[in-house]
Design a protein around this motif. Structure first.
Motif, PDB file in Angstrom:
ATOM      1  N   ARG A 189       0.908  -1.232  -0.098  1.00 59.60           N
ATOM      2  CA  ARG A 189      -0.099   0.047   0.060  1.00 59.60           C
ATOM      3  C   ARG A 189       0.932   1.348   0.156  1.00 59.60           C
ATOM      4  O   ARG A 189       2.010   1.284   0.528  1.00 59.60           O
ATOM      5  CB  ARG A 189      -0.808  -0.019   1.265  1.00 59.60           C
ATOM      6  CG  ARG A 189      -2.015  -0.956   1.041  1.00 59.60           C
ATOM      7  CD  ARG A 189      -2.888  -1.099   2.438  1.00 59.60           C
ATOM      8  NE  ARG A 189      -3.814  -2.151   2.293  1.00 59.60           N
ATOM      9  CZ  ARG A 189      -4.926  -2.017   1.748  1.00 59.60           C
ATOM     10  NH1 ARG A 189      -5.315  -0.967   1.239  1.00 59.60           N
ATOM     11  NH2 ARG A 189      -5.877  -3.110   1.801  1.00 59.60           N
ATOM     12  N   VAL A 190       0.232   2.323  -0.545  1.00 57.51           N
ATOM     13  CA  VAL A 190       0.862   3.627  -0.570  1.00 57.51           C
ATOM     14  C   VAL A 190       1.240   3.859   0.920  1.00 57.51           C
ATOM     15  O   VAL A 190       2.530   4.708   1.060  1.00 57.51           O
ATOM     16  CB  VAL A 190      -0.022   4.766  -1.177  1.00 57.51           C
ATOM     17  CG1 VAL A 190       0.453   6.041  -1.027  1.00 57.51           C
ATOM     18  CG2 VAL A 190      -0.011   4.479  -2.701  1.00 57.51           C
ATOM     19  N   VAL A 191       0.356   3.777   1.851  1.00 59.71           N
ATOM     20  CA  VAL A 191       0.581   4.174   3.320  1.00 59.71           C
ATOM     21  C   VAL A 191       1.978   3.748   3.623  1.00 59.71           C
ATOM     22  O   VAL A 191       2.807   4.449   4.432  1.00 59.71           O
ATOM     23  CB  VAL A 191      -0.617   3.778   4.037  1.00 59.71           C
ATOM     24  CG1 VAL A 191      -0.167   4.109   5.535  1.00 59.71           C
ATOM     25  CG2 VAL A 191      -1.798   4.461   3.974  1.00 59.71           C
ATOM     26  N   TYR A 192       2.033   2.237   3.480  1.00 63.05           N
ATOM     27  CA  TYR A 192       3.459   1.698   3.910  1.00 63.05           C
ATOM     28  C   TYR A 192       4.554   2.372   3.219  1.00 63.05           C
ATOM     29  O   TYR A 192       5.805   2.468   3.746  1.00 63.05           O
ATOM     30  CB  TYR A 192       3.272   0.223   3.834  1.00 63.05           C
ATOM     31  CG  TYR A 192       4.211  -0.599   4.123  1.00 63.05           C
ATOM     32  CD1 TYR A 192       4.528  -0.859   5.724  1.00 63.05           C
ATOM     33  CD2 TYR A 192       5.177  -1.107   3.429  1.00 63.05           C
ATOM     34  CE1 TYR A 192       5.678  -1.647   6.022  1.00 63.05           C
ATOM     35  CE2 TYR A 192       6.525  -1.750   3.698  1.00 63.05           C
ATOM     36  CZ  TYR A 192       6.666  -2.237   4.881  1.00 63.05           C
ATOM     37  OH  TYR A 192       7.891  -2.832   5.253  1.00 63.05           O
ATOM     38  N   ALA A 193       4.413   2.212   2.062  1.00 62.19           N
ATOM     39  CA  ALA A 193       5.505   2.810   0.966  1.00 62.19           C
ATOM     40  C   ALA A 193       6.041   4.125   1.581  1.00 62.19           C
ATOM     41  O   ALA A 193       7.199   4.272   1.568  1.00 62.19           O
ATOM     42  CB  ALA A 193       5.181   2.863  -0.446  1.00 62.19           C
ATOM     43  N   VAL A 194       4.940   5.131   1.984  1.00 58.87           N
ATOM     44  CA  VAL A 194       5.504   6.424   2.222  1.00 58.87           C
ATOM     45  C   VAL A 194       6.290   6.502   3.763  1.00 58.87           C
ATOM     46  O   VAL A 194       7.217   7.237   3.919  1.00 58.87           O
ATOM     47  CB  VAL A 194       4.043   7.177   2.520  1.00 58.87           C
ATOM     48  CG1 VAL A 194       4.612   8.732   2.957  1.00 58.87           C
ATOM     49  CG2 VAL A 194       3.557   7.480   0.976  1.00 58.87           C
ATOM     50  N   ILE A 195       5.676   5.573   4.501  1.00 60.49           N
ATOM     51  CA  ILE A 195       6.200   5.576   5.751  1.00 60.49           C
ATOM     52  C   ILE A 195       7.707   4.976   5.459  1.00 60.49           C
ATOM     53  O   ILE A 195       8.858   5.565   6.118  1.00 60.49           O
ATOM     54  CB  ILE A 195       5.647   4.621   6.615  1.00 60.49           C
ATOM     55  CG1 ILE A 195       4.397   5.137   7.396  1.00 60.49           C
ATOM     56  CG2 ILE A 195       6.396   4.283   7.876  1.00 60.49           C
ATOM     57  CD1 ILE A 195       3.352   4.276   7.940  1.00 60.49           C
ATOM     58  N   LYS A 196       7.910   4.050   4.784  1.00 57.90           N
ATOM     59  CA  LYS A 196       9.287   3.188   4.478  1.00 57.90           C
ATOM     60  C   LYS A 196      10.274   4.325   3.905  1.00 57.90           C
ATOM     61  O   LYS A 196      11.248   4.581   4.260  1.00 57.90           O
ATOM     62  CB  LYS A 196       9.295   1.942   3.817  1.00 57.90           C
ATOM     63  CG  LYS A 196       8.378   0.923   4.467  1.00 57.90           C
ATOM     64  CD  LYS A 196       9.432   0.266   5.635  1.00 57.90           C
ATOM     65  CE  LYS A 196      10.546  -0.243   5.185  1.00 57.90           C
ATOM     66  NZ  LYS A 196      11.242  -0.908   6.399  1.00 57.90           N
ATOM     67  N   TRP A 197       9.712   4.805   2.852  1.00 59.42           N
ATOM     68  CA  TRP A 197      10.350   5.930   2.222  1.00 59.42           C
ATOM     69  C   TRP A 197      10.784   7.211   2.873  1.00 59.42           C
ATOM     70  O   TRP A 197      12.157   7.463   3.069  1.00 59.42           O
ATOM     71  CB  TRP A 197       9.668   6.405   1.106  1.00 59.42           C
ATOM     72  CG  TRP A 197      10.584   7.365   0.071  1.00 59.42           C
ATOM     73  CD1 TRP A 197      11.214   7.033  -0.807  1.00 59.42           C
ATOM     74  CD2 TRP A 197      10.466   8.766   0.075  1.00 59.42           C
ATOM     75  NE1 TRP A 197      11.771   7.904  -1.802  1.00 59.42           N
ATOM     76  CE2 TRP A 197      11.341   9.053  -1.050  1.00 59.42           C
ATOM     77  CE3 TRP A 197      10.062   9.749   0.916  1.00 59.42           C
ATOM     78  CZ2 TRP A 197      11.562  10.461  -1.393  1.00 59.42           C
ATOM     79  CZ3 TRP A 197      10.191  11.000   0.466  1.00 59.42           C
ATOM     80  CH2 TRP A 197      11.110  11.359  -0.572  1.00 59.42           C
TER      81      TRP A 197
END
Length: 224
Positions: free
Chosen positions: A112-120
């Protein structure tokens, strides 16, 4: 942008609902064929209104897409709830519960975008135009206000679509195995992995699009 988003939103849910019907059709094709024959034999007059029935199927399929979207969002909320519960308890999680939690996270959260943003935002890259999740979404809001968000929105919508398709294929995998349709189950398992990978890829494309748009805006409009 509102009109374009409305159309994209419609087709995302329509495609999700259509994918669900196709998957159920391949699993229960014999039963569905038998029920269809019985229905049209019993209600022969429906054939005279086949065009109208086809038209009415479109909103029904769209509604199915919304149901799948709700289930997809619900799976995300379920993971967040269980994760907080385990952390709050302060107790060591049993290995089997931890294993299930991790697998659910991998399947329903990490693409998900939410997880990808947090990791990024937690990555070590020093060339990021924003350092926190809040700054990232604030930048998205600014891009929307300035009506230059469309390139990023495209990848976000695709991510949402494949999140739903990922869930549909996963459910289809379970149903196929429960019905002892092993080949079909393996096929849907492969398609689940494919949908997961594509959703994850689209999440990365979304972040990169937001970064590129933000940098371009800062370079062309330094005061904003």
């Amino acid at each position: 942008m509102t009109t374009n988003f409305t159309l994209r939103d419609f087709f995302v849910y329509l495609l999700s609902g259509l994918t669900l019907l196709i998957c159920l059709g391949t699993i229960f094709h014999a039963e569905l064929f038998r029920l269809t024959v019985i229905f049209f034999d019993k209600y022969d007059f429906v054939k005279e209104f086949s065009f109208l029935v086809t038209i009415l199927l479109i909103p029904a399929i769209y509604l199915l897409g919304h149901i799948i979207g709700s289930l997809s969002y619900g799976s995300l909320q379920f993971f967040v709830w269980t994760d907080k519960k385990f952390k709050k308890s302060g107790k060591q999680i049993p290995k089997w519960k931890y294993f299930i939690l991790i697998k659910l996270q991998q399947l329903f959260y990490r693409q998900r975008v939410v997880y990808a943003v947090i990791k990024w935002t937690k990555s070590d890259s020093s060339e990021k135009p924003f350092k926190s999740v809040a700054e990232f979404w604030t930048s998205c809001a600014k891009l929307q206000i300035e009506k230059i968000y469309t390139p990023a929105e495209y990848w976000y919508v695709l991510n949402e679509l494949f999140n739903s398709i990922n869930l549909i294929f996963f459910i289809s995998t379970i149903i196929s195995f429960l019905n002892k349709q092993w080949i079909l189950g393996i096929l849907y398992l492969v398609m689940t992995i494919f949908a997961f990978k594509r959703a994850k890829q689209y999440a990365a494309h979304f972040i990169q699009a937001v970064v590129n748009l933000t940098v371009a805006r800062q370079n062309t409009q330094p005061g904003k």
